[in-house]
Write a protein that holds these residues in place. Sequence first.
Motif, short mmCIF file in Angstrom:
data_model
loop_
_atom_site.label_atom_id
_atom_site.label_comp_id
_atom_site.label_asym_id
_atom_site.label_seq_id
_atom_site.Cartn_x
_atom_site.Cartn_y
_atom_site.Cartn_z
N GLU A 1 -1.31 8.70 7.01
CA GLU A 1 -2.31 8.41 6.31
C GLU A 1 -2.75 6.84 5.74
OE1 GLU A 1 -2.98 11.14 2.99
OE2 GLU A 1 -2.45 12.84 4.34
N VAL A 2 -1.37 6.27 5.36
CA VAL A 2 -1.54 4.94 5.05
C VAL A 2 -1.39 4.10 6.21
CG1 VAL A 2 -0.42 3.22 3.27
CG2 VAL A 2 -0.68 5.57 2.60
N SER B 1 2.02 12.17 5.85
CA SER B 1 1.64 11.32 4.59
C SER B 1 1.91 9.94 4.76
CB SER B 1 2.49 11.69 3.46
OG SER B 1 2.69 13.11 3.16
N ARG C 1 0.89 -1.38 -0.12
CA ARG C 1 0.12 -0.05 -0.12
C ARG C 1 0.90 1.30 0.02
NH1 ARG C 1 -3.09 -2.69 3.84
NH2 ARG C 1 -2.63 -1.25 5.64
N GLU D 1 2.41 1.60 -3.49
CA GLU D 1 1.50 2.00 -4.49
C GLU D 1 1.35 3.46 -4.43
OE1 GLU D 1 -3.16 1.19 -5.30
OE2 GLU D 1 -2.01 -0.46 -4.68
N LYS D 2 1.24 4.10 -3.16
CA LYS D 2 0.89 5.54 -2.97
C LYS D 2 1.97 6.39 -3.15
CE LYS D 2 -1.89 8.74 -0.89
NZ LYS D 2 -2.26 9.11 0.44
#
Length: 334
Positions: free
Chosen positions: A206-207, A203, A78, A81-82
Amino acid sequence: MSNTSEIQEAAALLQAGELVAFPTETVYGLGADAANPLAVQKIFTAKGRPSDHPLIVHLSDAEGLARWAMEIPPVAYRLAEKFWPGPLTLILKKQAWVPTAVTGGQDTVGLRMPAHPLALQLIRAFAALPERRGGVAAPSANRFGRVSPTTATHVQEELGGRVARILDGGACQVGIESTILDLSRLATHGAEILRPGGLDPLSLAEVLGEMPRLRDGANQDNAPRVSGSLLSHYAPTTPLQLVDGAALAGFLRQQSRAGRRCGVLAHSPQTLQTAEATARIAMPADPSGYAHRLYAALRELDAQNLDLMVVETPPATLIWNAVCDRLRRATAPK
Ligand code: TXA
Ligand code: MG
């Protein structure tokens, strides 16, 4: 900018076990075939870096994760990916075949997909060559303990004559190194930041669903070694001191009375205006702009034979974390 044949040549040099310096969005890297221990050894020799310091392996896609790492937690995908391509390095359990020369003898490996188009073209061209695993090991392209290079000229100054090729991709956009996030001890320690850097912790949160902990550099008993966590890292040769904006004018006046030549780096225009100094550099007042400019500014002052570099202390807020980290290390006595 380099053309296709230059990229092909550089990839062939990597294949032949040579060193190629290349731009990334963070800082310039000193690249070698990460699957070739002899090539990796050349990195340590060129930098003058102790060979038990692990290197980051640069990939051209997130599929490479499973080739180099194992027991990969879903959150790693994840994050990739981000934030990939981008200034985030993930520390994961290494695959058994990964040379210990790359990992400093540890059972983990640092992986990152850089965002600079030239870096991606180089890694892709290299990965397409027969029997290559497609990973480029690359520390920052400076001699050990020195300021990381953010232009091809800096690399030339640091390592000219010690590398087969330097690819010129202009000034690095981010300007400080990637954020290193350790996911190899997720179950017991959670996700830990080993080095704050180009990607801010908010940031990441957030994940991750929570703020990652910053691993305490002073308390690294059995933790993986991070050369970027040595206190005197990223140091220019001129002594550097942090001084609060309010005290800066007075401090510089004293220094000048004592006959000392100072260079000043200030992010507040008023502070800079009143600064009595031999050399003055106006720094951007936002953390990204500041990071982008920081290493080149330190080099500019360092080249002027000053007695002292004086830096206006940046705000102590979370978004300034990575910049403050690099400045603290630059001030540490060697
Ligand atoms: O932005 C960056 O990360 C730049 C560009 C070129 O990608 N690279 C960079 O590499 O800063 P270097 O070698 O100067 O710093 C990499 C840091 C080192 O402090 C090293 O110890 C740490 O990453 N590192 C690499 N693999 C590790 C591992 N398996 N465990 C813990 N730390 C690791
Ligand atoms: Mg470095």
